[in-house]
Design a protein around this motif. Sequence first.
Motif, PDB file in Angstrom:
ATOM      1  N   GLY A   4      -1.284 -32.098 -61.104  1.00 19.91           N
ATOM      2  CA  GLY A   4      -0.655 -31.460 -60.966  1.00 19.91           C
ATOM      3  C   GLY A   4       1.038 -31.061 -60.897  1.00 19.91           C
ATOM      4  O   GLY A   4       1.135 -31.815 -61.915  1.00 19.91           O
ATOM      5  N   GLY A   5       1.967 -29.821 -60.438  1.00 20.63           N
ATOM      6  CA  GLY A   5       2.989 -30.185 -61.263  1.00 20.63           C
ATOM      7  C   GLY A   5       3.529 -29.090 -61.598  1.00 20.63           C
ATOM      8  O   GLY A   5       2.032 -28.122 -62.268  1.00 20.63           O
ATOM      9  N   ASP A   6       4.202 -28.054 -61.488  1.00 26.06           N
ATOM     10  CA  ASP A   6       4.624 -27.022 -61.523  1.00 26.06           C
ATOM     11  C   ASP A   6       5.106 -27.134 -64.029  1.00 26.06           C
ATOM     12  O   ASP A   6       6.429 -27.960 -63.919  1.00 26.06           O
ATOM     13  N   ALA A   7       3.956 -27.109 -65.187  1.00 27.77           N
ATOM     14  CA  ALA A   7       4.458 -27.702 -65.783  1.00 27.77           C
ATOM     15  C   ALA A   7       5.973 -27.084 -66.447  1.00 27.77           C
ATOM     16  O   ALA A   7       6.350 -27.353 -66.798  1.00 27.77           O
ATOM     17  N   GLN A   8       5.479 -25.612 -66.636  1.00 31.43           N
ATOM     18  CA  GLN A   8       6.867 -24.670 -67.467  1.00 31.43           C
ATOM     19  C   GLN A   8       7.896 -24.516 -66.148  1.00 31.43           C
ATOM     20  O   GLN A   8       9.029 -24.744 -66.980  1.00 31.43           O
ATOM     21  N   SER A  14      14.169 -33.609 -59.621  1.00 30.95           N
ATOM     22  CA  SER A  14      15.177 -33.925 -58.701  1.00 30.95           C
ATOM     23  C   SER A  14      16.998 -33.782 -58.729  1.00 30.95           C
ATOM     24  O   SER A  14      17.890 -33.724 -58.356  1.00 30.95           O
ATOM     25  N   GLY A  15      17.002 -33.626 -60.540  1.00 32.91           N
ATOM     26  CA  GLY A  15      18.167 -33.130 -60.983  1.00 32.91           C
ATOM     27  C   GLY A  15      19.632 -34.322 -60.750  1.00 32.91           C
ATOM     28  O   GLY A  15      20.203 -34.593 -60.826  1.00 32.91           O
ATOM     29  N   LEU A  16      18.580 -35.839 -60.267  1.00 33.80           N
ATOM     30  CA  LEU A  16      19.304 -37.189 -60.128  1.00 33.80           C
ATOM     31  C   LEU A  16      19.360 -37.569 -61.509  1.00 33.80           C
ATOM     32  O   LEU A  16      18.605 -37.941 -62.299  1.00 33.80           O
ATOM     33  N   ARG A  17      20.456 -38.500 -61.854  1.00 38.47           N
ATOM     34  CA  ARG A  17      19.861 -39.772 -63.418  1.00 38.47           C
ATOM     35  C   ARG A  17      19.081 -40.525 -62.887  1.00 38.47           C
ATOM     36  O   ARG A  17      18.601 -41.182 -62.079  1.00 38.47           O
ATOM     37  N   THR A  35      11.668 -26.245 -67.989  1.00 40.10           N
ATOM     38  CA  THR A  35      12.510 -25.914 -67.603  1.00 40.10           C
ATOM     39  C   THR A  35      13.804 -26.187 -67.332  1.00 40.10           C
ATOM     40  O   THR A  35      15.236 -26.263 -67.703  1.00 40.10           O
ATOM     41  N   GLN A  36      13.900 -27.528 -66.476  1.00 40.51           N
ATOM     42  CA  GLN A  36      14.803 -28.167 -66.178  1.00 40.51           C
ATOM     43  C   GLN A  36      15.139 -29.627 -66.336  1.00 40.51           C
ATOM     44  O   GLN A  36      15.781 -29.777 -66.813  1.00 40.51           O
ATOM     45  N   LEU A  37      13.664 -29.575 -67.050  1.00 45.32           N
ATOM     46  CA  LEU A  37      13.713 -30.909 -67.863  1.00 45.32           C
ATOM     47  C   LEU A  37      15.052 -30.682 -69.772  1.00 45.32           C
ATOM     48  O   LEU A  37      15.690 -31.095 -69.898  1.00 45.32           O
ATOM     49  N   VAL A  38      14.793 -29.207 -69.577  1.00 45.81           N
ATOM     50  CA  VAL A  38      16.010 -28.880 -71.050  1.00 45.81           C
ATOM     51  C   VAL A  38      17.347 -28.325 -70.403  1.00 45.81           C
ATOM     52  O   VAL A  38      17.548 -28.894 -71.393  1.00 45.81           O
ATOM     53  N   ASP A  60      17.538 -27.043 -52.156  1.00 41.29           N
ATOM     54  CA  ASP A  60      16.017 -28.208 -52.532  1.00 41.29           C
ATOM     55  C   ASP A  60      16.287 -28.557 -53.765  1.00 41.29           C
ATOM     56  O   ASP A  60      17.404 -28.662 -54.936  1.00 41.29           O
ATOM     57  N   ALA A  61      16.072 -30.209 -53.405  1.00 41.61           N
ATOM     58  CA  ALA A  61      17.171 -31.035 -55.135  1.00 41.61           C
ATOM     59  C   ALA A  61      15.926 -30.846 -55.986  1.00 41.61           C
ATOM     60  O   ALA A  61      16.621 -30.798 -56.940  1.00 41.61           O
ATOM     61  N   ALA A  62      14.839 -30.312 -55.912  1.00 41.14           N
ATOM     62  CA  ALA A  62      14.024 -30.474 -57.203  1.00 41.14           C
ATOM     63  C   ALA A  62      14.501 -29.109 -58.199  1.00 41.14           C
ATOM     64  O   ALA A  62      14.325 -29.305 -59.252  1.00 41.14           O
ATOM     65  N   SER A  63      14.766 -28.308 -57.164  1.00 43.65           N
ATOM     66  CA  SER A  63      15.935 -27.562 -57.930  1.00 43.65           C
ATOM     67  C   SER A  63      17.407 -27.194 -57.967  1.00 43.65           C
ATOM     68  O   SER A  63      17.633 -26.308 -59.123  1.00 43.65           O
ATOM     69  N   ALA A  64      17.642 -28.337 -58.255  1.00 45.88           N
ATOM     70  CA  ALA A  64      19.413 -28.327 -57.826  1.00 45.88           C
ATOM     71  C   ALA A  64      20.198 -28.494 -59.424  1.00 45.88           C
ATOM     72  O   ALA A  64      19.089 -28.991 -60.593  1.00 45.88           O
ATOM     73  N   THR A  65      20.657 -28.367 -59.876  1.00 44.28           N
ATOM     74  CA  THR A  65      21.454 -27.924 -61.064  1.00 44.28           C
ATOM     75  C   THR A  65      21.764 -29.491 -61.273  1.00 44.28           C
ATOM     76  O   THR A  65      21.938 -30.873 -60.508  1.00 44.28           O
ATOM     77  N   ALA A  66      21.981 -30.126 -62.818  1.00 48.79           N
ATOM     78  CA  ALA A  66      21.765 -31.470 -63.099  1.00 48.79           C
ATOM     79  C   ALA A  66      23.419 -32.565 -61.970  1.00 48.79           C
ATOM     80  O   ALA A  66      24.362 -31.407 -62.064  1.00 48.79           O
TER      81      ALA A  66
END
Length: 245
Positions: free
Chosen positions: A105-109, A234-237, A113-116, A71-77
């Motif tokens: 909406g959205g899973d804030a935590q 989605s891990g994109l720039r 975590t992904q942003l960090v 899933d693109a939303a959980s992929a690494t950068a």
Amino acid sequence: LQLPEVLEHFKLTKFQAALEEAGVESLDDLAYVEDADLEKIGMPMIHRRKLLEAVGGSWRPGHEAGDAAVDAASATAPPRSAAQPAKHQVPRMAVREVVAADEEGGDAQAELTQLVGEVDHRIEDFAEANGLDEAARTLLLDMEPTTALRTMGLIGRGNNFLMVGVRKAGAAVTSRGRAAMSEMQGGRFAPPPFQDWRRLVEDFCTANNIGELLREQIRSMTRDQALKVLGLTSGLRFMVQAEGS
């Protein structure tokens, strides 16, 4: 569903011949197609991303075929170029808890975590979008990740990602950074990500010179859809031209 039906749904029937010429004969074959392949045949960015998300393909260039189901939303950068090594390979502190869930909406935590985890890439995008000098860029890289994210306006409210009309961007980053450090110092909680997500849509379109027609399409999306297109979940720039770097 058959390939022609899916292309018709997304108003992409004019690309059917080019896809077939590339060897795509079924929906399953699209799992082996990457964003760069669709770009080569002239498919617009938003349509590429919608199509690949719909069929479970990968938006990111350079993935092996086996990664298509990820899933693109959980992929690494995306990989960073050799000239810009990642500094925060491992966060220097545990990810803070989010003070409150985003009301829209959205899973804030999970988003925090992904942003960090991708903070270096967000700093590079912010630096490019705002023409930061090396001193300002280094200042952001030296910050604790959530402080840097607050400075760039990716968590909390009040700081625009694109600093339009700011003459001294470096001085603005310094000022924002001090305020963010003061706000975050000693605190366990971080403000929710993307509270100003509609402003981020405008900043994305302006920074990437998106035309008005495409801009309206992005504006009409839901929060989750828009954040994926912006690359923030989605891990994109964020800066589109940076994806191939």
